[in-house]
Motif scaffolding. Structure first.
Motif, short mmCIF file in Angstrom:
data_model
loop_
_atom_site.label_atom_id
_atom_site.label_comp_id
_atom_site.label_asym_id
_atom_site.label_seq_id
_atom_site.Cartn_x
_atom_site.Cartn_y
_atom_site.Cartn_z
N SER A 84 7.90 0.00 -2.01
CA SER A 84 7.35 -1.35 -1.95
C SER A 84 5.83 -1.36 -1.94
N THR A 85 5.22 -0.24 -1.56
CA THR A 85 3.76 -0.16 -1.50
C THR A 85 3.35 1.30 -1.51
N MET A 86 2.12 1.59 -1.89
CA MET A 86 1.68 2.97 -1.93
C MET A 86 0.16 3.05 -1.81
N ALA A 87 -0.33 4.26 -1.49
CA ALA A 87 -1.76 4.54 -1.44
C ALA A 87 -1.96 6.01 -1.76
N ASN A 120 5.31 -3.14 4.32
CA ASN A 120 4.54 -4.04 3.47
C ASN A 120 3.25 -3.41 2.96
N ALA A 121 2.67 -2.51 3.74
CA ALA A 121 1.41 -1.90 3.32
C ALA A 121 1.24 -0.54 3.98
N VAL A 122 0.58 0.36 3.27
CA VAL A 122 0.19 1.65 3.83
C VAL A 122 -1.30 1.85 3.52
N ASP A 123 -1.99 2.53 4.42
CA ASP A 123 -3.42 2.74 4.25
C ASP A 123 -3.77 4.15 4.70
N ILE A 124 -4.62 4.82 3.93
CA ILE A 124 -5.16 6.12 4.29
C ILE A 124 -6.63 5.91 4.60
N TYR A 125 -7.05 6.28 5.80
CA TYR A 125 -8.44 6.00 6.18
C TYR A 125 -8.98 7.10 7.07
N ARG A 126 -10.29 7.09 7.24
CA ARG A 126 -10.96 8.02 8.14
C ARG A 126 -11.27 7.30 9.45
N MET A 128 -1.90 4.56 8.16
CA MET A 128 -1.49 3.33 8.86
C MET A 128 -0.43 2.60 8.06
N THR A 129 0.57 2.07 8.75
CA THR A 129 1.61 1.30 8.09
C THR A 129 1.69 -0.10 8.70
N ALA A 130 2.04 -1.07 7.88
CA ALA A 130 2.25 -2.45 8.33
C ALA A 130 3.65 -2.87 7.91
N ASN A 131 4.42 -3.40 8.86
CA ASN A 131 5.82 -3.70 8.59
C ASN A 131 6.22 -5.12 8.94
N ASN A 132 7.37 -5.49 8.42
CA ASN A 132 7.91 -6.82 8.68
C ASN A 132 8.40 -6.98 10.11
N ASP A 133 8.51 -5.89 10.87
CA ASP A 133 8.93 -5.99 12.26
C ASP A 133 7.75 -6.30 13.19
N ALA A 134 6.63 -6.76 12.59
CA ALA A 134 5.43 -7.18 13.33
C ALA A 134 4.73 -6.01 14.00
N GLN A 135 4.90 -4.82 13.46
CA GLN A 135 4.30 -3.62 14.03
C GLN A 135 3.31 -2.99 13.06
N TRP A 158 3.74 -11.94 14.47
CA TRP A 158 4.25 -12.29 13.15
C TRP A 158 4.30 -11.03 12.28
N SER A 159 5.07 -11.11 11.22
CA SER A 159 5.18 -9.98 10.30
C SER A 159 3.80 -9.62 9.75
N VAL A 160 3.49 -8.34 9.74
CA VAL A 160 2.20 -7.87 9.25
C VAL A 160 2.35 -7.48 7.78
N ASN A 161 1.59 -8.15 6.92
CA ASN A 161 1.70 -7.91 5.48
C ASN A 161 0.65 -6.96 4.94
N ASN A 162 -0.46 -6.83 5.66
CA ASN A 162 -1.54 -6.00 5.14
C ASN A 162 -2.49 -5.63 6.27
N THR A 163 -3.02 -4.42 6.20
CA THR A 163 -4.08 -3.98 7.11
C THR A 163 -5.14 -3.24 6.32
N SER A 164 -6.36 -3.25 6.82
CA SER A 164 -7.43 -2.43 6.24
C SER A 164 -8.42 -2.09 7.33
N VAL A 165 -8.93 -0.87 7.28
CA VAL A 165 -9.85 -0.36 8.30
C VAL A 165 -11.26 -0.35 7.74
#
Length: 446
Positions: free
Chosen positions: A193-196, A236-242, A251-258, A277-284
């Motif tokens: 569903s999503t990738m990075a 919903n989203a995955v992120d690779i960050y420093r 980092m992962t963001a999911n529909n279970d609000a986590q 609420w469900s988390v659809n996206n994150t960014s650092v």
């Protein structure tokens, strides 16, 4: 985000947009293919490179950049665009009045060209699992692009003009390193569903809460697991960050609000944050200190990366948000929403947005900055990618006009290329644009 049963991975998007998909329009050639029951696989085998690819030279000589044979159709490209703009219905979770919102939106000059069309290939084509999630394409150099195609992650070399399967998730998947056995678990038939992709690490999220991690220079999957037992908790989203101490995190963001944070070496879960609420996206943020959290709420949050504690509440959007990106200087955050807008926020004053940009047809589902901070690209669900010049105060814009659902956009790390993944059963493709440069050598002579 919207819930549905995903029984048809490849064609699910037809059910969630109340408009004919591009291949469903009355194109004689396309409809004949559908009546014969031709499959995508058969199309790929039968298409030769001369038919499927379009070069910059061919485009300058009049060929459509997507290879659409307008001369054989009963209507022109301009007429189809006119009808498409009238008929396309943007997906909304919340009903709202947009009159005041339109007044907020910035008027920009859309006649600029920052990136020139370079190449389009239908030898690799993006597919979409969930119609609201479009981070399915990543460039690691101006010659290397990774995209999701059905149950495969494909690598496309723009130098060799050749595609290769990097990861197949249709069958059983098991971690290759034994030290991860206590943390991971075997998976099967993951619908990505999503990738990075960053720093030689590829991370993919699954429709049923899966997480799959692979090193690009090693065979097999290094780590995989189901991070939630809730079958509706799509990743919903995955992120690779420093992090702030320069350690790579996932980092992962999911529909279970986590929101969950993993170590990129051991894949141990280091932290998790809960929201209402469900988390659809994150960014650092670039300094690894601030976390933008967006989801099934009109507000967007700024939180502390270490504790998850909310620092600020960003108000202005009218629907759910699905995209965000930080300017490399760390002072500006861009957020994309189903109200068809992208908002810019200055972290030094988050009481109101700096600017509001509006799309042509639909939600803003992907946002990317170039690594030098010069340009920001935002993509709608279909047909339009907008590139803004940050040095002009975002007053100058290039509008890329195509046909088809957009699976993802990505600048190359050196800023020299922009790639656009187009998801369409007939004209699905990967489009490449190259940064327009002044001829400094000739300028110096003059």
């Amino acid at each position: 985000m919207a819930q549905f049963q995903n029984d048809d991975l490849e064609h699910m998007i037809d059910d969630y947009y109340d408009i004919d998909d591009f291949e469903d329009d009355p194109f004689g050639e396309i409809q004949q293919q559908r009546n014969r029951g031709d499959s995508d696989v058969e199309d790929d085998i039968n298409m030769n490179k001369s038919k499927t690819d379009t070069s910059a030279l061919e485009a300058r000589n009049g060929k459509d950049i997507q290879g659409i044979p307008w001369e054989r159709l009963n209507f022109t490209r301009d007429k189809y665009r006119e009808n498409r703009l009238k008929q396309y219905k943007n997906y909304e979770n919340l009903s709202r009045c947009t009159g005041e919102l339109d007044k907020e939106c910035k008027q920009v000059d859309r006649g600029s060209t920052f990136y020139d069309f370079q190449f389009n290939t239908r030898l690799v084509k993006s597919t979409i699992v969930h119609f609201q999630l479009r981070n399915l394409l990543w460039a690691t150099s101006k010659h290397d692009v990774y995209l999701m195609q059905n149950f495969s992650i494909m690598h496309w070399s723009s130098l060799l003009r050749r595609g290769k399967e990097v990861l197949n998730v249709a069958g059983p998947i098991a971690p290759t390193l034994k030290r991860h056995a206590s943390l991971g678990q075997s998976l099967s038939r993951v619908q990505i569903s999503t990738m990075a992709v960053k720093d030689n690490l590829m991370v993919a999220g699954g429709f049923h809460g899966e997480l799959v991690c692979k090193r690009l220079n090693r065979p097999g999957v290094e780590f995989c697991t189901k991070i939630t037992n809730d079958d509706t908790a799509i990743t919903n989203a995955v992120d690779i960050y420093r992090s702030s101490n320069c350690v790579t995190r996932v980092m992962t963001a999911n529909n279970d609000a986590q929101v969950r944070v993993f170590d990129a070496e051991t894949f141990a879960m280091l932290n998790h944050f809960s929201f209402s609420w469900s988390v659809n996206n994150t960014s650092v943020s670039p300094d690894g200190k601030l976390l933008a959290v967006l989801g099934d709420c009109t507000d967007c949050l700024i939180a502390d990366v270490q504790s998850g504690k909310m620092i600020s509440n960003l108000k202005g959007h009218l629907d759910y948000s699905f995209a965000s990106a930080w300017h490399p200087d760390g002072r500006v955050l861009a957020t994309g929403n189903q109200d068809k807008t992208c908002r810019l926020w200055d972290v030094r004053n988050l009481s109101q947005s700096l600017d509001v940009f509006k799309g042509r047809m639909g939600a803003i589902r992907a946002i990317k900055f170039t690594t030098d901070g010069r340009f920001m690209a935002m993509a709608e669900p279909a047909d339009f990618v907008h590139i803004y010049d940050t040095q002009s105060g975002y007053n100058k814009c290039q509008e890329i006009d195509l046909f088809g659902e957009i699976a993802g956009i990505s600048f190359s790390p050196d800023t020299e290329a922009l790639f656009v993944g187009v998801a369409d059963r007939t004209y699905g493709s990967l489009m490449e644009y190259n940064r327009r440069r002044c001829n400094y050598y000739l300028d110096s002579i003059i």
